[in-house]
Design an enzyme around this catalytic site. Structure first.
Site, short mmCIF file in Angstrom:
data_model
loop_
_atom_site.label_atom_id
_atom_site.label_comp_id
_atom_site.label_asym_id
_atom_site.label_seq_id
_atom_site.Cartn_x
_atom_site.Cartn_y
_atom_site.Cartn_z
N CYS A 1 -16.26 -43.33 -3.64
CA CYS A 1 -15.06 -43.99 -3.12
C CYS A 1 -14.95 -45.37 -3.74
O CYS A 1 -15.74 -46.27 -3.43
CB CYS A 1 -15.18 -44.11 -1.60
SG CYS A 1 -13.77 -44.95 -0.88
N ASP B 1 -17.17 -40.18 0.92
CA ASP B 1 -15.82 -40.64 0.60
C ASP B 1 -15.03 -40.64 1.91
O ASP B 1 -15.52 -40.16 2.94
CB ASP B 1 -15.16 -39.71 -0.43
CG ASP B 1 -13.74 -40.14 -0.77
OD1 ASP B 1 -13.53 -41.35 -1.02
OD2 ASP B 1 -12.82 -39.29 -0.76
N SER B 2 -13.79 -41.13 1.86
CA SER B 2 -12.95 -41.11 3.06
C SER B 2 -12.54 -39.68 3.42
O SER B 2 -12.09 -39.43 4.53
CB SER B 2 -11.70 -41.94 2.82
OG SER B 2 -10.93 -41.36 1.77
N GLU C 1 -4.78 -36.46 0.82
CA GLU C 1 -5.77 -36.01 1.83
C GLU C 1 -5.15 -35.06 2.84
O GLU C 1 -5.72 -34.04 3.20
CB GLU C 1 -6.34 -37.24 2.56
CG GLU C 1 -7.44 -36.91 3.55
CD GLU C 1 -8.65 -36.29 2.87
OE1 GLU C 1 -9.09 -36.82 1.86
OE2 GLU C 1 -9.15 -35.25 3.36
N HIS D 1 -9.43 -39.52 -5.16
CA HIS D 1 -8.43 -38.53 -4.74
C HIS D 1 -7.50 -38.15 -5.91
O HIS D 1 -6.97 -37.04 -5.94
CB HIS D 1 -7.56 -39.07 -3.60
CG HIS D 1 -8.20 -38.99 -2.26
ND1 HIS D 1 -9.23 -39.82 -1.87
CD2 HIS D 1 -7.96 -38.16 -1.20
CE1 HIS D 1 -9.59 -39.51 -0.62
NE2 HIS D 1 -8.84 -38.52 -0.20
N CYS E 1 -9.21 -43.92 -8.19
CA CYS E 1 -9.39 -43.45 -6.82
C CYS E 1 -9.78 -41.99 -6.95
O CYS E 1 -9.11 -41.23 -7.68
CB CYS E 1 -8.08 -43.58 -6.03
SG CYS E 1 -8.12 -42.69 -4.46
N1 DGL Z 1 -11.07 -41.76 -2.65
C1 DGL Z 1 -11.29 -43.12 -2.26
C2 DGL Z 1 -11.24 -44.07 -3.41
O1 DGL Z 1 -11.70 -43.72 -4.48
C3 DGL Z 1 -10.56 -43.54 -0.99
C4 DGL Z 1 -9.07 -43.41 -0.99
C5 DGL Z 1 -8.48 -43.62 0.37
O2 DGL Z 1 -9.02 -43.09 1.34
O3 DGL Z 1 -7.48 -44.36 0.47
O4 DGL Z 1 -10.81 -45.19 -3.30
#
Ligand code: DGL
Length: 253
Positions: free
Chosen positions: A69, A6-7, A147, A179, A177
């Site tokens: 992600c 993931d990011s 984050e 996050h 997402c």
């Molecule tokens: N957690 C990721 C997603 O599901 C990336 C979110 C991000 O880094 O902007 O899209």
């Protein structure tokens, strides 16, 4: 071994579900914090980062990959698997299992996600192929704010702005997402009891158990983390979820 990327911290919400279902699997988690957030990047940038992340995990011995992600799912279309040098049975992403979960359910679904995910249109396409409607809300800034440890008040302001003028009442709210499930109470506070909140990690981890489980049964349950930039919020999330793995975080370039 399963490799997850993931990011940054978002995929930890998926990892939690995977650990509950496959405690014996050996797992390497990659958080690309140096390039976070992903959700406002172009498709081209996301494709390049996706290839790098997959190559890293494979170079460390991950035979099976989870893209935790949503924002990169468009870079993982089946027609690109040869380019990625991977077969479809060795890679699981977020969108497919989530769309499948809702395919035969009679629920009104409202998806909130990063601008990149909403722009890519994969969820809309999937729901359309299933003959279902899907409403979407893009939330700029939120993944990055989560984050890097923004205050609750700041997170609430971002969510409130994004949902201003949206009629969410009676919908199932899909947190598109990874996050977002880290701050589910913020969504519940802003939207009250008007919606039922759904975390796609439930559908995705069920797919992972079914597809990867039989190959991972002989593991030792080892858990390692690699991040592309050191981050106190990431370290403290890992420490609170898996205290025994708090020292298993490596910073890689
Ligand atoms: N957690 C990721 C997603 O599901 C990336 C979110 C991000 O880094 O902007 O899209």
């Amino acid at each position: 071994m399963i490799g997850i990327f993931d990011s940054g911290s978002g995929g930890l919400s998926v990892l939690k579900e995977i650990r509950a279902r496959l405690p014996q699997a050996d797992i390497l988690y990659l958080g690309d914090i140096a390039n976070a957030p992903y959700g406002e990047k172009s498709q081209q940038e996301l494709s390049a980062l996706t290839v790098r992340n997959i190559q890293f995990l494979r170079s460390r011995g991950a035979a099976r990959i989870v893209s935790a992600c949503n924002s990169v799912s468009a870079a993982l279309a089946v027609s690109l698997f040869d380019t990625l040098d991977i077969t479809p049975d060795a890679l699981i992403e977020m969108v497919g299992p989530t769309v499948r979960h809702f395919r035969d359910r009679d629920e009104r679904v409202l998806l909130c996600a990063t601008p990149a995910t909403v722009r890519a249109g994969l969820y809309q396409q999937g729901f359309g192929m299933a003959g279902k409607e899907l409403a979407t809300v893009a939330i700029p800034e939120l993944a990055g704010a989560i984050e890097f440890g923004a205050s609750e008040a700041e997170l609430e302001r971002i969510v409130r702005n994004a949902f201003a003028g949206v009629s969410a009442e009676g919908n199932t709210l899909v947190l598109g997402c990874t996050h977002y499930p880290l701050v589910t109470p913020v969504f519940e506070r802003v939207l009250g009891g008007a919606v039922r909140v759904f975390d796609p990690a439930h559908a995705v981890s069920a797919r992972i158990e079914e597809q990867f489980g039989p190959h991972e049964a002989a593991g030792k349950g080892e858990l390692h983390f690699a991040i592309t930039k050191d981050s106190a919020p990431f370290r403290s999330r890992v420490a609170s979820l898996w205290p025994e793995s708090a020292d298993a975080i490596e910073v890689v370039q």
